[in-house]
Design a protein around this motif. Structure first.
Motif, short mmCIF file in Angstrom:
data_model
loop_
_atom_site.label_atom_id
_atom_site.label_comp_id
_atom_site.label_asym_id
_atom_site.label_seq_id
_atom_site.Cartn_x
_atom_site.Cartn_y
_atom_site.Cartn_z
N MET A 200 24.64 43.26 33.61
CA MET A 200 26.09 43.28 33.49
C MET A 200 26.65 44.21 34.55
O MET A 200 26.10 45.29 34.80
CB MET A 200 26.50 43.74 32.09
N THR B 274 32.77 34.55 35.41
CA THR B 274 32.42 34.64 34.00
C THR B 274 33.66 35.00 33.19
O THR B 274 34.63 35.53 33.72
CB THR B 274 31.33 35.71 33.74
N GLU C 86 30.99 39.52 27.63
CA GLU C 86 31.00 38.74 28.87
C GLU C 86 30.09 37.53 28.69
O GLU C 86 28.95 37.66 28.23
CB GLU C 86 30.50 39.57 30.06
N SER D 229 26.74 41.72 27.19
CA SER D 229 26.63 40.41 27.82
C SER D 229 25.42 39.74 27.19
O SER D 229 24.29 39.95 27.63
CB SER D 229 26.44 40.56 29.34
#
Length: 330
Positions: free
Chosen positions: A256, A147, A83, A40
């Motif tokens: 994350m 997300t 992500e 992420s």
């Protein structure tokens, strides 16, 4: 250029600039070796955060420069999972296209050969109202509560097995399996369902590409895959957060979700496969990889976050055989 802060039974954390480390050390020793790169990266936020984030064109150029780097490190059947949150135009109640431009830039990079395998959405109703100016102050927009999770690869057929990430059956499906009776025949969609279509017990239903980290409908049970934990960032009973509180450590503000990492670790890798997180933060990826007996390498530029992540591997249930190297004064 790189400094190994600690290593465990299955992996190690390096402190330094992930791009430089990837282009030198990793490219030299691990080219085409990683079965999964999952991360992420810093989001393109308009307000600066302690963990660092760029904006606008500067962010776009930095982001797409990662494409050939990641491609070089991925195994031929490996996967890249990123992500990323939504972006907003500065001082305007208008959603930016920057995150989408970044996706197009990655998959269209001429030196990377990447393609988008599938997009997942991670919905978290416990996220704070954002963008605050347009949600809580002016009340012009709704809460940005999800997300994007992009699954990319160099091949149309990266290693994957959805039978390893099955969801529990619904109560109605359990009854159907027990009675072996259901309404077969032609549906309004023109699909013709045979009498035996849903009578075999496969151990669970196939996972969806929407993750509900909390239930959307309180009257409906959340059925996440068995290895995806149903929790949000507000829950404070895991080992890492308990240890941070006891030790007076401020947890990383953008961790994350470990459930996401668990899911893709099981879905896309096998035991002893190699996983990389180039923007490790509090090193949730390393922790999950250790738990699932995957080899791993994590990179974090911020020395404090890297050092604080040590507490994850002090979890007695992990038996990580932690070895800390503090030669560099960290």
């Amino acid at each position: 250029m790189k400094s190994e802060l600690y290593r465990t039974k299955y992996g190690k954390l390096l402190v330094g600039d992930s791009v430089k480390i990837s282009q030198s050390y990793l490219r030299k020793h691990y080219k085409n070796k990683f079965n999964l790169i999952i991360t992420s990266p810093p989001f393109p936020l308009n307000n600066k955060k302690q963990y660092g984030n760029l904006q606008g064109k500067e962010y776009y150029n930095w982001f797409i420069s990662l494409a050939p780097i990641f491609s070089d490190l991925l195994a031929d059947d490996g996967s890249l999972v990123i992500e990323i949150g939504n972006a907003w135009e500065p001082e305007r109640p208008v959603q930016s296209l920057l995150h989408l431009e970044c996706l197009f830039g990655l998959v269209n990079h001429p030196d990377a050969g990447l393609r988008l395998i599938q997009e997942f959405i991670c919905y978290n109703p416990s996220r704070l109202p954002s963008p605050a100016q347009w949600v809580t102050v002016n009340r012009l927009r709704t809460v940005d509560s999800y997300t994007h999770v992009w699954w990319m690869a160099k091949s149309d057929f990266p290693k994957a097995d959805n039978s390893k990430v099955l969801r529990p059956y619904s109560k109605s499906m359990e009854r159907l399996l027990q009675t072996q009776k259901f309404n077969s025949g032609k549906r309004p969609s023109e699909h013709n369902i045979s009498p035996s279509a849903f009578t075999k017990d496969n151990g669970g239903s196939i996972a969806h590409n929407l993750f509900e980290l909390e239930d959307i409908d309180s009257n409906r049970e959340v059925r996440l895959p068995h290895n995806v934990l149903s929790f949000s960032n507000t829950i404070s009973n895991d080992y890492y957060l308990k240890k941070c509180k006891q030790s007076g450590i401020t947890p990383h503000p953008a961790r994350m979700n470990s459930g996401l990492i668990n899911f893709f670790t099981e879905f896309l890798t096998d035991e002893n496969d190699l996983i990389l997180d180039p923007f490790a933060g509090s090193n949730t990826t390393g922790y999950c990889a250790e738990k699932y007996k995957r080899q791993w390498i994590a990179i974090e530029a911020n020395e404090k976050y890297a050092s604080d992540s040590i507490v994850r591997f002090e979890d007695p249930e992990l038996n990580s055989k932690l070895k800390i190297n503090r030669k560099d004064g960290m």
